[in-house]
Design a protein around this motif. Structure first.
Motif, PDB file in Angstrom:
ATOM      1  N   ARG A 114       0.859  -1.182   0.000  1.00 16.08           N
ATOM      2  CA  ARG A 114       0.000   0.000   0.000  1.00 16.08           C
ATOM      3  C   ARG A 114       0.899   1.237   0.000  1.00 16.08           C
ATOM      4  O   ARG A 114       1.676   1.447   0.941  1.00 16.08           O
ATOM      5  N   LEU A 115       0.814   2.029  -1.034  1.00 16.09           N
ATOM      6  CA  LEU A 115       1.628   3.232  -1.169  1.00 16.09           C
ATOM      7  C   LEU A 115       1.253   4.215  -0.068  1.00 16.09           C
ATOM      8  O   LEU A 115       0.086   4.585   0.077  1.00 16.09           O
ATOM      9  N   THR A 116       2.238   4.639   0.722  1.00 16.86           N
ATOM     10  CA  THR A 116       1.967   5.554   1.837  1.00 16.86           C
ATOM     11  C   THR A 116       2.445   6.977   1.567  1.00 16.86           C
ATOM     12  O   THR A 116       1.835   7.930   2.050  1.00 16.86           O
ATOM     13  N   SER A 117       3.533   7.134   0.816  1.00 16.88           N
ATOM     14  CA  SER A 117       4.016   8.488   0.532  1.00 16.88           C
ATOM     15  C   SER A 117       4.909   8.495  -0.698  1.00 16.88           C
ATOM     16  O   SER A 117       5.493   7.479  -1.071  1.00 16.88           O
ATOM     17  N   THR A 118       4.991   9.658  -1.312  1.00 13.52           N
ATOM     18  CA  THR A 118       5.854   9.872  -2.469  1.00 13.52           C
ATOM     19  C   THR A 118       6.658  11.141  -2.221  1.00 13.52           C
ATOM     20  O   THR A 118       6.121  12.135  -1.723  1.00 13.52           O
ATOM     21  N   LYS A 119       7.946  11.091  -2.557  1.00 14.02           N
ATOM     22  CA  LYS A 119       8.823  12.251  -2.409  1.00 14.02           C
ATOM     23  C   LYS A 119       9.547  12.499  -3.722  1.00 14.02           C
ATOM     24  O   LYS A 119       9.844  11.571  -4.459  1.00 14.02           O
ATOM     25  N   LEU A 120       9.845  13.756  -3.982  1.00 14.16           N
ATOM     26  CA  LEU A 120      10.609  14.169  -5.147  1.00 14.16           C
ATOM     27  C   LEU A 120      11.959  14.650  -4.651  1.00 14.16           C
ATOM     28  O   LEU A 120      12.034  15.524  -3.788  1.00 14.16           O
ATOM     29  N   LYS A 139       1.833  14.434  -4.374  1.00 13.38           N
ATOM     30  CA  LYS A 139       0.651  13.600  -4.640  1.00 13.38           C
ATOM     31  C   LYS A 139       1.090  12.214  -5.089  1.00 13.38           C
ATOM     32  O   LYS A 139       1.950  12.075  -5.951  1.00 13.38           O
ATOM     33  N   LYS A 140       0.479  11.206  -4.501  1.00 11.56           N
ATOM     34  CA  LYS A 140       0.849   9.819  -4.802  1.00 11.56           C
ATOM     35  C   LYS A 140       0.544   9.436  -6.239  1.00 11.56           C
ATOM     36  O   LYS A 140       1.201   8.572  -6.808  1.00 11.56           O
ATOM     37  N   ASP A 141      -0.423  10.095  -6.843  1.00  9.75           N
ATOM     38  CA  ASP A 141      -0.807   9.742  -8.209  1.00  9.75           C
ATOM     39  C   ASP A 141      -0.144  10.642  -9.260  1.00  9.75           C
ATOM     40  O   ASP A 141      -0.502  10.602 -10.440  1.00  9.75           O
ATOM     41  N   ALA A 142       0.853  11.438  -8.850  1.00  9.71           N
ATOM     42  CA  ALA A 142       1.563  12.296  -9.808  1.00  9.71           C
ATOM     43  C   ALA A 142       2.318  11.425 -10.811  1.00  9.71           C
ATOM     44  O   ALA A 142       2.974  10.454 -10.432  1.00  9.71           O
ATOM     45  N   THR A 143       2.228  11.784 -12.071  1.00 15.34           N
ATOM     46  CA  THR A 143       2.906  11.015 -13.114  1.00 15.34           C
ATOM     47  C   THR A 143       4.376  11.418 -13.191  1.00 15.34           C
ATOM     48  O   THR A 143       4.786  12.460 -12.664  1.00 15.34           O
ATOM     49  N   ALA A 144       5.141  10.613 -13.879  1.00 11.52           N
ATOM     50  CA  ALA A 144       6.563  10.908 -14.067  1.00 11.52           C
ATOM     51  C   ALA A 144       6.733  12.224 -14.818  1.00 11.52           C
ATOM     52  O   ALA A 144       7.621  13.024 -14.494  1.00 11.52           O
ATOM     53  N   ASP A 145       5.900  12.482 -15.809  1.00  7.32           N
ATOM     54  CA  ASP A 145       5.977  13.731 -16.563  1.00  7.32           C
ATOM     55  C   ASP A 145       5.690  14.943 -15.672  1.00  7.32           C
ATOM     56  O   ASP A 145       6.367  15.970 -15.772  1.00  7.32           O
ATOM     57  N   GLN A 146       4.705  14.823 -14.796  1.00  5.65           N
ATOM     58  CA  GLN A 146       4.373  15.924 -13.898  1.00  5.65           C
ATOM     59  C   GLN A 146       5.519  16.204 -12.927  1.00  5.65           C
ATOM     60  O   GLN A 146       5.859  17.368 -12.675  1.00  5.65           O
ATOM     61  N   LEU A 147       6.123  15.159 -12.396  1.00 10.70           N
ATOM     62  CA  LEU A 147       7.239  15.337 -11.470  1.00 10.70           C
ATOM     63  C   LEU A 147       8.444  15.931 -12.196  1.00 10.70           C
ATOM     64  O   LEU A 147       9.148  16.788 -11.651  1.00 10.70           O
ATOM     65  N   TYR A 148       8.683  15.490 -13.417  1.00 11.04           N
ATOM     66  CA  TYR A 148       9.786  16.023 -14.211  1.00 11.04           C
ATOM     67  C   TYR A 148       9.587  17.516 -14.481  1.00 11.04           C
ATOM     68  O   TYR A 148      10.520  18.307 -14.352  1.00 11.04           O
ATOM     69  N   GLN A 149       8.372  17.901 -14.836  1.00 10.83           N
ATOM     70  CA  GLN A 149       8.080  19.308 -15.097  1.00 10.83           C
ATOM     71  C   GLN A 149       8.267  20.155 -13.841  1.00 10.83           C
ATOM     72  O   GLN A 149       8.800  21.266 -13.902  1.00 10.83           O
ATOM     73  N   TYR A 205      21.789  17.257 -11.772  1.00 11.44           N
ATOM     74  CA  TYR A 205      22.499  15.986 -11.862  1.00 11.44           C
ATOM     75  C   TYR A 205      21.524  14.812 -12.011  1.00 11.44           C
ATOM     76  O   TYR A 205      21.754  13.908 -12.795  1.00 11.44           O
ATOM     77  N   ARG A 206      20.425  14.857 -11.252  1.00 15.82           N
ATOM     78  CA  ARG A 206      19.486  13.731 -11.280  1.00 15.82           C
ATOM     79  C   ARG A 206      18.157  14.145 -10.646  1.00 15.82           C
ATOM     80  O   ARG A 206      18.112  14.993  -9.766  1.00 15.82           O
ATOM     81  N   ILE A 207      17.079  13.523 -11.112  1.00 13.17           N
ATOM     82  CA  ILE A 207      15.748  13.693 -10.526  1.00 13.17           C
ATOM     83  C   ILE A 207      15.279  12.313 -10.088  1.00 13.17           C
ATOM     84  O   ILE A 207      15.332  11.362 -10.875  1.00 13.17           O
ATOM     85  N   GLU A 208      14.827  12.203  -8.835  1.00 12.99           N
ATOM     86  CA  GLU A 208      14.391  10.913  -8.310  1.00 12.99           C
ATOM     87  C   GLU A 208      12.972  11.001  -7.757  1.00 12.99           C
ATOM     88  O   GLU A 208      12.588  12.019  -7.185  1.00 12.99           O
ATOM     89  N   LYS A 209      12.237   9.927  -7.921  1.00 13.06           N
ATOM     90  CA  LYS A 209      10.930   9.769  -7.287  1.00 13.06           C
ATOM     91  C   LYS A 209      11.088   8.637  -6.289  1.00 13.06           C
ATOM     92  O   LYS A 209      11.484   7.522  -6.653  1.00 13.06           O
TER      93      LYS A 209
END
Length: 72
Positions: A5-11, A36-46, A60-64
């Motif tokens: 069960r997904l509990t959290s997402t960090k950028l 937001k847990k349902d944020a897409t990779a494109d949204q996080l990248y933007q 240098y790098r972007i991580e989810k």
């Protein structure tokens, strides 16, 4: 069978701030919680690109990073 069960997402955005005496990159990172847990990779990248524009360092790098609870 166990379920996750997904509990959290960090950028996490990692910047290269320079080079040390041996030629290795010096890295600095900034982590954003409450993403937001349902944020897409494109949204996080933007979002990361918009933040990067405000900084003087090299991107240098972007991580989810997702955290989950395992349920039995």
């Amino acid at each position: 069978m166990a379920q996750a069960r997904l509990t959290s997402t960090k950028l996490r955005i990692v910047f290269e701030t320079g080079v040390d005496g041996e030629g290795n990159p010096i890295l600095r990172s900034k982590t954003f919680s409450n993403v937001k847990k349902d944020a897409t990779a494109d949204q996080l990248y933007q979002a990361a690109q918009a933040i990067f524009v405000l900084c003087n360092d090299t991107l240098y790098r972007i991580e989810k990073n997702d955290s989950s609870d395992l349920l039995v």
